[in-house]
Design a protein around this motif. Sequence first.
Motif, mmCIF file in Angstrom:
data_model
loop_
_atom_site.group_PDB
_atom_site.id
_atom_site.type_symbol
_atom_site.label_atom_id
_atom_site.label_comp_id
_atom_site.label_asym_id
_atom_site.label_seq_id
_atom_site.Cartn_x
_atom_site.Cartn_y
_atom_site.Cartn_z
ATOM 1 N N GLN A 60 0.848 -1.183 0.000
ATOM 2 C CA GLN A 60 0.000 0.000 0.000
ATOM 3 C C GLN A 60 0.890 1.242 0.000
ATOM 4 O O GLN A 60 1.808 1.366 0.802
ATOM 5 C CB GLN A 60 -0.905 0.022 1.229
ATOM 6 C CG GLN A 60 -1.831 1.218 1.246
ATOM 7 C CD GLN A 60 -2.700 1.261 2.495
ATOM 8 O OE1 GLN A 60 -2.348 0.730 3.531
ATOM 9 N NE2 GLN A 60 -3.853 1.888 2.370
ATOM 10 N N TRP A 62 0.393 5.147 0.555
ATOM 11 C CA TRP A 62 -0.570 6.109 1.080
ATOM 12 C C TRP A 62 -0.022 7.491 0.792
ATOM 13 O O TRP A 62 1.082 7.823 1.221
ATOM 14 C CB TRP A 62 -0.747 5.883 2.579
ATOM 15 C CG TRP A 62 -1.912 6.609 3.148
ATOM 16 C CD1 TRP A 62 -1.865 7.746 3.880
ATOM 17 C CD2 TRP A 62 -3.288 6.265 3.030
ATOM 18 N NE1 TRP A 62 -3.137 8.141 4.222
ATOM 19 C CE2 TRP A 62 -4.023 7.240 3.721
ATOM 20 C CE3 TRP A 62 -3.959 5.233 2.401
ATOM 21 C CZ2 TRP A 62 -5.415 7.208 3.799
ATOM 22 C CZ3 TRP A 62 -5.332 5.205 2.489
ATOM 23 C CH2 TRP A 62 -6.038 6.185 3.187
ATOM 24 N N GLU A 64 -0.211 11.448 1.246
ATOM 25 C CA GLU A 64 -0.703 12.518 2.099
ATOM 26 C C GLU A 64 -0.229 13.860 1.546
ATOM 27 O O GLU A 64 0.762 13.903 0.852
ATOM 28 C CB GLU A 64 -0.175 12.354 3.541
ATOM 29 C CG GLU A 64 -0.756 11.182 4.277
ATOM 30 C CD GLU A 64 -2.199 11.378 4.700
ATOM 31 O OE1 GLU A 64 -2.828 12.399 4.329
ATOM 32 O OE2 GLU A 64 -2.723 10.504 5.385
ATOM 33 N N VAL A 66 -3.486 14.312 1.015
ATOM 34 C CA VAL A 66 -4.822 14.081 0.447
ATOM 35 C C VAL A 66 -5.477 12.806 0.954
ATOM 36 O O VAL A 66 -6.676 12.619 0.789
ATOM 37 C CB VAL A 66 -4.778 14.082 -1.103
ATOM 38 C CG1 VAL A 66 -4.375 15.437 -1.628
ATOM 39 C CG2 VAL A 66 -3.849 13.007 -1.624
ATOM 40 N N GLN A 68 -4.999 9.528 -0.008
ATOM 41 C CA GLN A 68 -5.386 8.604 -1.076
ATOM 42 C C GLN A 68 -4.493 7.375 -1.026
ATOM 43 O O GLN A 68 -3.291 7.492 -0.823
ATOM 44 C CB GLN A 68 -5.254 9.285 -2.434
ATOM 45 C CG GLN A 68 -5.669 8.418 -3.601
ATOM 46 C CD GLN A 68 -7.146 8.067 -3.568
ATOM 47 O OE1 GLN A 68 -7.990 8.931 -3.606
ATOM 48 N NE2 GLN A 68 -7.446 6.779 -3.469
ATOM 49 N N ASP A 69 -5.086 6.197 -1.218
ATOM 50 C CA ASP A 69 -4.298 4.969 -1.228
ATOM 51 C C ASP A 69 -4.121 4.448 -2.642
ATOM 52 O O ASP A 69 -4.978 4.621 -3.506
ATOM 53 C CB ASP A 69 -4.923 3.906 -0.333
ATOM 54 C CG ASP A 69 -6.279 3.424 -0.848
ATOM 55 O OD1 ASP A 69 -7.004 4.229 -1.464
ATOM 56 O OD2 ASP A 69 -6.606 2.253 -0.621
ATOM 57 N N TYR A 70 -2.973 3.830 -2.852
ATOM 58 C CA TYR A 70 -2.619 3.177 -4.110
ATOM 59 C C TYR A 70 -2.039 1.817 -3.727
ATOM 60 O O TYR A 70 -1.403 1.685 -2.685
ATOM 61 C CB TYR A 70 -1.568 3.988 -4.873
ATOM 62 C CG TYR A 70 -2.044 5.373 -5.246
ATOM 63 C CD1 TYR A 70 -2.587 5.627 -6.493
ATOM 64 C CD2 TYR A 70 -1.965 6.425 -4.343
ATOM 65 C CE1 TYR A 70 -3.039 6.893 -6.830
ATOM 66 C CE2 TYR A 70 -2.410 7.691 -4.671
ATOM 67 C CZ TYR A 70 -2.944 7.913 -5.914
ATOM 68 O OH TYR A 70 -3.393 9.166 -6.238
ATOM 69 N N THR A 110 1.297 13.894 -7.781
ATOM 70 C CA THR A 110 0.634 12.917 -8.633
ATOM 71 C C THR A 110 1.309 11.569 -8.439
ATOM 72 O O THR A 110 2.456 11.486 -8.002
ATOM 73 C CB THR A 110 0.730 13.304 -10.128
ATOM 74 O OG1 THR A 110 2.111 13.403 -10.501
ATOM 75 C CG2 THR A 110 0.016 14.610 -10.406
ATOM 76 N N GLU A 118 -1.388 8.549 -15.447
ATOM 77 C CA GLU A 118 -1.959 8.514 -14.105
ATOM 78 C C GLU A 118 -2.139 7.066 -13.637
ATOM 79 O O GLU A 118 -2.682 6.232 -14.349
ATOM 80 C CB GLU A 118 -3.299 9.237 -14.084
ATOM 81 C CG GLU A 118 -3.910 9.335 -12.713
ATOM 82 C CD GLU A 118 -5.165 10.190 -12.666
ATOM 83 O OE1 GLU A 118 -5.610 10.500 -11.554
ATOM 84 O OE2 GLU A 118 -5.690 10.566 -13.739
ATOM 85 N N PRO A 121 -5.919 5.086 -8.277
ATOM 86 C CA PRO A 121 -5.947 4.896 -6.832
ATOM 87 C C PRO A 121 -6.812 3.709 -6.455
ATOM 88 O O PRO A 121 -7.584 3.191 -7.262
ATOM 89 C CB PRO A 121 -6.568 6.209 -6.325
ATOM 90 C CG PRO A 121 -7.421 6.675 -7.445
ATOM 91 C CD PRO A 121 -6.734 6.223 -8.708
ATOM 92 N N GLY A 122 -6.683 3.273 -5.205
ATOM 93 C CA GLY A 122 -7.489 2.174 -4.689
ATOM 94 C C GLY A 122 -6.972 0.812 -5.117
ATOM 95 O O GLY A 122 -6.020 0.699 -5.875
#
Length: 125
Positions: A60, A62, A64, A66, A68-70, A110, A118, A121-122
Amino acid sequence: MDGRDGEAQDGTSRGAGVERLMEPLRTNVPPDRDISFEGIRRMGSPVPLLVKNDGGDLLQLWLEPVGQDYWLSPGESVYVTSYGMWNRLPFEIVHEADCITVWATSWFATVSDMNGDEFPPGRRG
């Protein structure tokens, strides 16, 4: 906190910590307020950071501030790129078991694949 209203244990005010976070946001907010992937890239001053999953399990990432997880599959790599201005360093990084947290101190970053596109995410698939 040491019990005194508004003061941290190190003697600094809580407001100083908030200001440390807010100054880059005010400095870097895109003029057209476009915080999309392409809008952030137009800000300029890119500083990329390669993040690679050399492990055998999902990793994972993460992002920050923002939140958002990837998720990177084994062998997968991405670039986290910070844009705009920052006070000292473009990133702060924390590693935990199965997770890397990257804080873009400019507030705007980004996540892209190795082709510059791009990265979604998720969790995927």
